[in-house]
Scaffold this active site. Structure first.
Site, PDB file in Angstrom:
ATOM      1  N   CYS A 107       0.827  -1.209   0.000  1.00  0.00           N
ATOM      2  CA  CYS A 107       0.000   0.000   0.000  1.00  0.00           C
ATOM      3  C   CYS A 107       0.863   1.261   0.000  1.00  0.00           C
ATOM      4  O   CYS A 107       1.960   1.276   0.560  1.00  0.00           O
ATOM      5  CB  CYS A 107      -0.908   0.015   1.225  1.00  0.00           C
ATOM      6  N   ARG A 146       4.013   0.362  -6.488  1.00  0.00           N
ATOM      7  CA  ARG A 146       3.923  -0.568  -5.372  1.00  0.00           C
ATOM      8  C   ARG A 146       2.855  -1.642  -5.600  1.00  0.00           C
ATOM      9  O   ARG A 146       2.869  -2.670  -4.941  1.00  0.00           O
ATOM     10  CB  ARG A 146       3.582   0.192  -4.079  1.00  0.00           C
ATOM     11  N   TRP A 165      -3.449  -2.357  -1.485  1.00  0.00           N
ATOM     12  CA  TRP A 165      -3.221  -3.709  -1.991  1.00  0.00           C
ATOM     13  C   TRP A 165      -3.891  -4.638  -0.994  1.00  0.00           C
ATOM     14  O   TRP A 165      -3.481  -4.733   0.160  1.00  0.00           O
ATOM     15  CB  TRP A 165      -1.717  -3.991  -2.095  1.00  0.00           C
ATOM     16  N   ASN A 182      -0.733   0.923   5.984  1.00  0.00           N
ATOM     17  CA  ASN A 182      -0.001  -0.105   5.249  1.00  0.00           C
ATOM     18  C   ASN A 182       0.483  -1.114   6.269  1.00  0.00           C
ATOM     19  O   ASN A 182       1.132  -0.745   7.252  1.00  0.00           O
ATOM     20  CB  ASN A 182       1.184   0.495   4.491  1.00  0.00           C
ATOM     21  N   GLY A 183       0.184  -2.388   6.060  1.00  0.00           N
ATOM     22  CA  GLY A 183       0.621  -3.425   6.990  1.00  0.00           C
ATOM     23  C   GLY A 183      -0.514  -4.345   7.369  1.00  0.00           C
ATOM     24  O   GLY A 183      -1.548  -4.402   6.690  1.00  0.00           O
ATOM     25  N   GLU A 203      14.663 -17.500 -12.677  1.00  0.00           N
ATOM     26  CA  GLU A 203      14.312 -16.092 -12.852  1.00  0.00           C
ATOM     27  C   GLU A 203      13.486 -15.888 -14.124  1.00  0.00           C
ATOM     28  O   GLU A 203      12.518 -15.125 -14.134  1.00  0.00           O
ATOM     29  CB  GLU A 203      15.585 -15.240 -12.885  1.00  0.00           C
ATOM     30  N   LYS A 231       9.708 -14.353 -14.253  1.00  0.00           N
ATOM     31  CA  LYS A 231       9.350 -13.170 -15.042  1.00  0.00           C
ATOM     32  C   LYS A 231       8.146 -13.464 -15.937  1.00  0.00           C
ATOM     33  O   LYS A 231       7.231 -12.651 -16.070  1.00  0.00           O
ATOM     34  CB  LYS A 231      10.540 -12.726 -15.900  1.00  0.00           C
ATOM     35  N   GLU A 271       5.018 -13.660 -13.822  1.00  0.00           N
ATOM     36  CA  GLU A 271       4.650 -12.378 -13.206  1.00  0.00           C
ATOM     37  C   GLU A 271       3.844 -11.488 -14.136  1.00  0.00           C
ATOM     38  O   GLU A 271       2.842 -10.903 -13.724  1.00  0.00           O
ATOM     39  CB  GLU A 271       5.915 -11.617 -12.781  1.00  0.00           C
ATOM     40  N   HIS A 300      13.528 -36.673 -13.729  1.00  0.00           N
ATOM     41  CA  HIS A 300      13.004 -37.025 -12.413  1.00  0.00           C
ATOM     42  C   HIS A 300      11.591 -36.489 -12.203  1.00  0.00           C
ATOM     43  O   HIS A 300      11.213 -36.173 -11.080  1.00  0.00           O
ATOM     44  CB  HIS A 300      13.943 -36.518 -11.324  1.00  0.00           C
ATOM     45  N   LYS A 326       5.207  -4.147  -5.680  1.00  0.00           N
ATOM     46  CA  LYS A 326       6.651  -3.969  -5.858  1.00  0.00           C
ATOM     47  C   LYS A 326       7.412  -4.201  -4.560  1.00  0.00           C
ATOM     48  O   LYS A 326       8.440  -4.865  -4.534  1.00  0.00           O
ATOM     49  CB  LYS A 326       6.925  -2.553  -6.381  1.00  0.00           C
TER      50      LYS A 326
END
Length: 607
Positions: free
Chosen positions: A2, A27, A74, A98-99, A479, A483, A486, A502, A602
Site C-alpha cells: 500500500c 507498489r 493492496w 499499510n501493513g 528467474e 518473469k 509475473e 526425475h 513492488k
C-alpha cells in the site's frame, strides 16, 4: 504494498494527493482514496481499480481543503471494494494504513463490547474505530492516536487525519516504512521519498516504533518508549527519484534498456581508479576471516543469491547457504562464529528479509545488506551496506535491480577470492577487465530486441512453459520462469536440466515450449542431451545460447536466440536480458500490464 501520502499545505490538497499517489502506483494496488479537511469538515472519496477512476470521481465530486491524506490499497483483509478502500473513517477520524494489524479481531471484540460495530472486512478500519472510541470518551486526537497505536500488534505505517484539525497529521511506523517531508510552511507524509520528490527534497525517515506529530511548522517525534527523539533531516536528490518513462511504452522497457548504463555506474562506484581492484564502502569485509556465508532474499533477490552461491563457492571457496527469507527464521538455523549474513533486497523494506536480518542480530559476526535504497530499514540495521546504484525501479518485475544485484555480488565474490588468496592480482585484473566490457555487450543484445519480440509472439500462444538450465544458468532459468509468470500470466516452471528425467519430462508434448538457457560452457554437452530428450518427445525447444552453442546444438531446435560469447562467469548477468525481454514481449503480445501485473506489489512490506 500500500502507498500512503499526507499533506498539510498552502494549496488545495486533492490534486497534490492524487499526483503523489501516482508516484506510488509502482507498489501495486487495487483501490485508492483520499480524505481532506475543509473548514473543519472531514470528507473522503474512494474508488476501486486504477487511480484514473478516483480522478474521474473527483471531477464529479470534488474535495476542497488544504489538509489531507491519500492511499493506494493492496488488499490483504477483505476483497477490493469501495467499502474496504482507504481512508477508513469513524466519526472524526480518518486513517490510512499499510501493513497488517494481527490482533484486530481482539480489538473488534473489545469495541463490540463497548457497542462499537464495524462496516468493512478490513483490519485497518479497527484503527479508526479505536481512535474514535477514545475521542468519544473525551481524549484529544493526540492522546487518542497514541492510545490506539499502543494497542496494535503487527506491522503498520499509519497516518491519521481528524475532523476539526486542519493543521495536524499523526503518523506512526512499525515494520513498514514511512517518511516525513519538510516544506516551507508545508509538511508531508509519504511511504517513501518517491511520493514526495516533487514537493520537497528534505526528508526525515521514521525509525521503528516512532510516532510523529506533524503541523505545518513543527515536527515532533517520539520513540518506542514514548520519549521525544531527534531524527535527521536528509536531502534526497530529485534525480534519484525521477519516474518518467523516457519515451518508452512501459517502465519495464525503460528499465531493461537502462541496464548497460546502471551497471557501468556500479562498476564506477566499486572499482579502483585503475580498474584492476575492488573497493567496498565503509570498513569493508575481510573474507579471510569468514568461514561461512548465509545469503537471504525473496523472489528475484533470492535467485540473485542462488547465482552468487556458485560464484562464492567456485571462485573463492567460501561455503554458502542460501535461504528464502520467509522460511529462514522459522527454521531457526544455528549461526556459528565467523559467519556473515548477507541480505539482498531491492527496496530494503521487504518484511520477511528484515525479519531474517533481525534473527541474525547477535548471532552472525557481521550483517551485510545489498540494497537499492540506502535509507531503508534493512540498510539502517546492517553492519555494512553495499548499494546496487540501480536508481529508482518502478516496474513490479525487477530487471535492472536484478542485474545490479548480480554485479555487486560478483564483485564481492571476486574480492573474497582475492582476500583468501584463491586468485592472483593479475587474474583479478583480467576478470575485472572482462566485467568492464560487459555493458557494451549488453547493448548488443538490446539492439536485437525484434528477435525477442518475434519469439515472444510464439511463446504467447502457450498456456505453460518450462525453463531449463545447468550450473550458473539454473538460477537464471528460475528467474526467467518467474518473469514470465509475473507479467504474462503464463504458467511457467524452471528446473535444473538434470532434473528433467526425475518428473518434469512427463509434461513434455507438442504443446510444451521449453526455454533452455545454455551458453557453450563445460556443462553444455549435458544440457544438449536433455534437449534431445525433450525434442524426442515432441517438445518445442527455444535455445538461448552463444554462436558456438547454437552450432553444436544440432537440428530440431524450434527457436534460436543467439547471445554474444562472454567469460562464463559473466553469463548470469548477460542472460538475464533474454529472460526479461522474452517475458516483456510475451506480456505485450497477450495484452497484460507489464508494469503493474495483477495481484502483485513492488515492495512487500507485510509477511
Amino acid at each position: 504494498m500500500c502507498g500512503i501520502v499526507g499533506v498539510l499545505g498552502d494549496h488545495e490538497a486533492a490534486p497534490i494527493l492524487v499526483e503523489a499517489l501516482k508516484r506510488l502506483e509502482y507498489r501495486g494496488y487495487d483501490s485508492a482514496g483520499i480524505a481532506t479537511i475543509n473548514n473543519g469538515d472531514l470528507s473522503r472519496r474512494r474508488a476501486v481499480g486504477k487511480l484514473v477512476n478516483l480522478s474521474d470521481l473527483l471531477v464529479h465530486e470534488p474535495l476542497a481543503g488544504k489538509a489531507g491524506i491519500g492511499h493506494t490499497r493492496w488488499a490483504t483483509h477483505g476483497a477490493p471494494s469501495v467499502a474496504n478502500a482507504h481512508p477508513h473513517r469513524a466519526g472524526r477520524v480518518a486513517v490510512v494504513h499499510n501493513g497488517i494489524i494481527e490482533n484486530y479481531r481482539d480489538l473488534r471484540a473489545e469495541l463490540t463490547a463497548h457497542g462499537v460495530g464495524h462496516e468493512t472486512d478490513t483490519d485497518s478500519e479497527t484503527v479508526a474505530l479505536m481512535a474514535q472510541h477514545y475521542i468519544s470518551n473525551g481524549d484529544n486526537p493526540r492522546v487518542a492516536a497514541t492510545k490506539t497505536i499502543a494497542k496494535l500488534n503487527g506491522a503498520y505505517a499509519l497516518c491519521f487525519l481528524f475532523e476539526g484539525e486542519d493543521d495536524l497529521l499523526i503518523a506512526a511506523r512499525k515494520g513498514s516504512p514511512l517518511a516525513i517531508g519538510h516544506g516551507e510552511g508545508e509538511m508531508y507524509v509519504g511511504s517513501d521519498a518517491i511520493a514526495l520528490a516533487p514537493l520537497t527534497h528534505r526528508i526525515t525517515y521514521l525509525e521503528e516504533g516512532d510516532c510523529a506529530f506533524v503541523t505545518r511548522d513543527t515536527l515532533e517525534i517520539t520513540g518506542v518508549d514514548g520519549l521525544l527523539v531527534n531524527r535527521e533531516v536528509k536531502t534526497v536528490e530529485i534525480g534519484d527519484t525521477r519516474v518518467d518513462k523516457a519515451g518508452h511504452k512501459h517502465f519495464m522497457a525503460k528499465e531493461i534498456a537502462e541496464q548497460p548504463v546502471v551497471i557501468s555506474e556500479v562498476l564506477g562506484h566499486y572499482l579502483t581508479g585503475d580498474g584492476a581492484g575492488i573497493n567496498l564502502p565503509g570498513e569493508g569485509l575481510d573474507f579471510s576471516k569468514i568461514d561461512r556465508l548465509i545469503m537471504i532474499g525473496c523472489g528475484t533477490a533470492y535467485y540473485a543469491c542462488l547465482t552468487a552461491k556458485y560464484w562464492f563457492e567456485q571462485l573463492a571457496g567460501v561455503p554458502v547457504e542460501v535461504d528464502i527469507a520467509s522460511e529462514f527464521r522459522y527454521r531457526e538455523p544455528p549461526i556459528g562464529a565467523r559467519t556473515t549474513a548477507l541480505i539482498v533486497s531491492q527496496s530494503g523494506e521487504t518484511a520477511d528479509s528484515l525479519a531474517a536480518l533481525r534473527y541474525c542480530e547477535g548471532k552472525a559476526e557481521k550483517i551485510v545488506s545489498i540494497i537499492n535504497v540506502p535509507e531503508s530499514s534493512i540498510a539502517r540495521e546492517s553492519d555494512l551496506v553495499l548499494p546496487i546504484h540501480a536508481g529508482v525501479e518502478i516496474g513490479v518485475a525487477s530487471t535492472k535491480a536484478f542485474t545490479c544485484q548480480l554485479t555487486v555480488l560478483l564483485l564481492t565474490a571476486l574480492k573474497a577470492a582475492r582476500d583468501r588468496g584463491v586468485i592472483s592480482a593479475e587474474n583479478l585484473a583480467d576478470r575485472l577487465s572482462s566485467l568492464r566490457g560487459l555493458p557494451a555487450i549488453l547493448n548488443q543484445v538490446l539492439t536485437r530486441d525484434a528477435e525477442y519480440e518475434t519469439a515472444a509472439r510464439l511463446l504467447a500462444e502457450s498456456d505453460n512453459a518450462l525453463y531449463l538450465g545447468r550450473g550458473l544458468m539454473y538460477p537464471l532459468a528460475l528467474e526467467g520462469a518467474l518473469k514470465l509468470k509475473e507479467i504474462s500470466y503464463i504458467h511457467a516452471e524452471a528446473y535444473a536440466s538434470g532434473e528433467l528425467k526425475h518428473g518434469p519430462i512427463a509434461l513434455i508434448d507438442k504443446h510444451m515450449p521449453v526455454v533452455v538457457m545454455a551458453p557453450r560452457d563445460q556443462l553444455f554437452d549435458k544440457t544438449v542431451s536433455n534437449m534431445q530428450e525433450v525434442m524426442a518427445r515432441g517438445g518445442k525447444v527455444m535455445l538461448i545460447s552463444d554462436p558456438a552453442g547454437a552450432k553444436d546444438a544440432g537440428d530440431g531446435v524450434w527457436q534460436h536466440l543467439t547471445m554474444p560469447a562472454v567469460d562464463p562467469v559473466l553469463t548470469p548477468i548477460l542472460y538475464a536480458l533474454p529472460a526479461q525481454l522474452l517475458a516483456y514481449h510475451t506480456a505485450i503480445a497477450k495484452g497484460t500490464d507489464a508494469d503493474q501485473p495483477r495481484n502483485l506489489a513492488k515492495s512487500v512490506t507485510v509477511e
